[in-house]
Motif scaffolding. Structure first.
Motif, PDB file in Angstrom:
ATOM      1  N   ASP A 149       0.833  -1.203   0.000  1.00  0.00           N
ATOM      2  CA  ASP A 149       0.000   0.000   0.000  1.00  0.00           C
ATOM      3  C   ASP A 149       0.872   1.259   0.000  1.00  0.00           C
ATOM      4  O   ASP A 149       2.098   1.192  -0.021  1.00  0.00           O
ATOM      5  CB  ASP A 149      -1.001  -0.023   1.163  1.00  0.00           C
ATOM      6  CG  ASP A 149      -0.352   0.090   2.543  1.00  0.00           C
ATOM      7  OD1 ASP A 149       0.800   0.553   2.641  1.00  0.00           O
ATOM      8  OD2 ASP A 149      -1.013  -0.292   3.537  1.00  0.00           O
ATOM      9  N   ARG A 153       3.100  -0.876   3.619  1.00  0.00           N
ATOM     10  CA  ARG A 153       2.703  -2.097   4.311  1.00  0.00           C
ATOM     11  C   ARG A 153       2.228  -3.148   3.303  1.00  0.00           C
ATOM     12  O   ARG A 153       1.702  -2.810   2.246  1.00  0.00           O
ATOM     13  CB  ARG A 153       1.607  -1.811   5.331  1.00  0.00           C
ATOM     14  CG  ARG A 153       2.088  -1.005   6.533  1.00  0.00           C
ATOM     15  CD  ARG A 153       0.969  -0.849   7.561  1.00  0.00           C
ATOM     16  NE  ARG A 153       1.466  -0.205   8.783  1.00  0.00           N
ATOM     17  CZ  ARG A 153       1.475   1.091   8.983  1.00  0.00           C
ATOM     18  NH1 ARG A 153       1.006   1.917   8.044  1.00  0.00           N
ATOM     19  NH2 ARG A 153       1.935   1.590  10.110  1.00  0.00           N
ATOM     20  N   HIS A 155      -0.080  -6.502   2.185  1.00  0.00           N
ATOM     21  CA  HIS A 155      -1.357  -7.176   2.367  1.00  0.00           C
ATOM     22  C   HIS A 155      -1.386  -8.368   1.417  1.00  0.00           C
ATOM     23  O   HIS A 155      -0.870  -8.298   0.297  1.00  0.00           O
ATOM     24  CB  HIS A 155      -2.518  -6.224   2.054  1.00  0.00           C
ATOM     25  CG  HIS A 155      -2.424  -4.925   2.794  1.00  0.00           C
ATOM     26  ND1 HIS A 155      -2.977  -4.730   4.031  1.00  0.00           N
ATOM     27  CD2 HIS A 155      -1.806  -3.749   2.462  1.00  0.00           C
ATOM     28  CE1 HIS A 155      -2.728  -3.496   4.442  1.00  0.00           C
ATOM     29  NE2 HIS A 155      -2.015  -2.882   3.502  1.00  0.00           N
ATOM     30  N   ALA A 191       1.351  -8.660  10.134  1.00  0.00           N
ATOM     31  CA  ALA A 191       0.451  -7.910   9.252  1.00  0.00           C
ATOM     32  C   ALA A 191      -0.776  -7.422  10.017  1.00  0.00           C
ATOM     33  O   ALA A 191      -1.255  -6.298   9.806  1.00  0.00           O
ATOM     34  CB  ALA A 191       0.039  -8.778   8.069  1.00  0.00           C
ATOM     35  N   ARG A 193      -0.900  -6.508  12.988  1.00  0.00           N
ATOM     36  CA  ARG A 193      -0.507  -5.367  13.824  1.00  0.00           C
ATOM     37  C   ARG A 193      -0.023  -4.177  12.994  1.00  0.00           C
ATOM     38  O   ARG A 193       0.365  -3.142  13.542  1.00  0.00           O
ATOM     39  CB  ARG A 193       0.629  -5.792  14.762  1.00  0.00           C
ATOM     40  CG  ARG A 193       0.243  -6.821  15.809  1.00  0.00           C
ATOM     41  CD  ARG A 193       1.344  -6.995  16.834  1.00  0.00           C
ATOM     42  NE  ARG A 193       2.546  -7.600  16.286  1.00  0.00           N
ATOM     43  CZ  ARG A 193       2.849  -8.894  16.350  1.00  0.00           C
ATOM     44  NH1 ARG A 193       1.993  -9.741  16.919  1.00  0.00           N
ATOM     45  NH2 ARG A 193       3.979  -9.362  15.849  1.00  0.00           N
ATOM     46  N   GLY A 194       0.015  -4.332  11.669  1.00  0.00           N
ATOM     47  CA  GLY A 194       0.499  -3.262  10.813  1.00  0.00           C
ATOM     48  C   GLY A 194       2.007  -3.175  10.750  1.00  0.00           C
ATOM     49  O   GLY A 194       2.552  -2.143  10.348  1.00  0.00           O
ATOM     50  N   TYR A 197       6.024  -4.929   6.271  1.00  0.00           N
ATOM     51  CA  TYR A 197       6.308  -3.955   5.220  1.00  0.00           C
ATOM     52  C   TYR A 197       6.978  -4.630   4.024  1.00  0.00           C
ATOM     53  O   TYR A 197       7.501  -5.737   4.125  1.00  0.00           O
ATOM     54  CB  TYR A 197       7.224  -2.853   5.751  1.00  0.00           C
ATOM     55  CG  TYR A 197       6.558  -1.884   6.703  1.00  0.00           C
ATOM     56  CD1 TYR A 197       6.120  -0.641   6.261  1.00  0.00           C
ATOM     57  CD2 TYR A 197       6.364  -2.213   8.044  1.00  0.00           C
ATOM     58  CE1 TYR A 197       5.514   0.262   7.129  1.00  0.00           C
ATOM     59  CE2 TYR A 197       5.757  -1.319   8.925  1.00  0.00           C
ATOM     60  CZ  TYR A 197       5.338  -0.088   8.453  1.00  0.00           C
ATOM     61  OH  TYR A 197       4.742   0.801   9.311  1.00  0.00           O
TER      62      TYR A 197
END
Length: 223
Positions: A149, A153, A155, A191, A193-194, A197
């Motif tokens: 994104d 990060r 996904h 992922a 928890r954000g 990357y």
């Protein structure tokens, strides 16, 4: 400051068929050199400190090939631990800080991929994976792994391909109860928890996972 690196060399390489009947997959040759030598070339930079190779299938052949090259070995001869378990098993040789991990079944054409992830690494990251757009990939049979994104990060999505190279913080490994487990287990937690990357590779990458990929890799390297 340097960062240690683990090269994954313990896999059985079953998709290589008869080519691994008499040798481990990292010793299969591409362009006149074993695959593991292509990987070692990428980590032969000043920013990489301790270099560790994990072993399982025909380990003595790899020990002999790498003798005298400053490599420490993480022995998985008794049981294959997969990528996540293999990294956790090797931690006494790698230390407690972030670790570079790299597969040994790919070849690269372009800028040094290890330097790219080192340059992009930031303190807030739990893991930083090097991904590559499909247009720059040869030999890979999968549909894609991740979407990146605007914040960098990752996904899950069938878009860019994971190259097998990352920097990862290892604390999450202790939360997994199984001995043998995939890196995907900890990536999914990161992922959520954000903290997962990615950064894109600007060169070309060939996944040498089956015999047909050898010719593709050599064509990419112009040999």
């Amino acid at each position: 400051m340097t960062m240690p690196a683990l090269l994954f060399a313990a896999g059985l390489g079953t998709r290589m068929g008869p080519l691994v009947a008499d040798r481990p997959k990292p010793l299969v040759q591409v362009a006149g050199r074993p695959l593991i030598d292509h990987a070692l070339e990428q980590i032969d930079i000043p920013a990489v400190g301790a270099r560790v190779v994990n072993l399982h299938y025909k380990p003595d052949m790899l020990r002999d090939h790498l003798q005298g090259r400053g490599i420490t070995f993480s022995d998985e001869s008794e049981r294959l631990l997969e990528t996540g378990g293999g990294l956790r098993h090797a931690l006494p040789l790698l230390g407690s800080g972030p670790v570079i991990t790299m597969n040994t079944d790919a070849v690269w054409k372009g800028p040094n991929p290890v330097q790219i992830v080192l340059d992009a690494w930031r303190d807030e990251m739990e893991a930083l994976l090097l991904i590559v757009p499909k247009a720059q990939v040869s030999g890979h049979l999968g549909k894609g792994d991740f979407r990146i994104d605007d914040a960098g990060r990752l996904h899950r999505a069938p878009e860019s391909i994971y190259t097998g190279l990352q920097i990862i913080r290892t604390e999450t490994l202790d939360q997994v109860t199984e001995d043998a487990f995939s890196m995907n287990v900890v990536w999914n937690q990161m992922a959520a928890r954000g903290g997962l990357y990615g950064v894109s590779y600007t060169g070309q990458w060939c996944d040498v996972g089956q015999p047909s990929s050898i010719a593709l890799a050599e064509a990419m390297l112009d040999v």
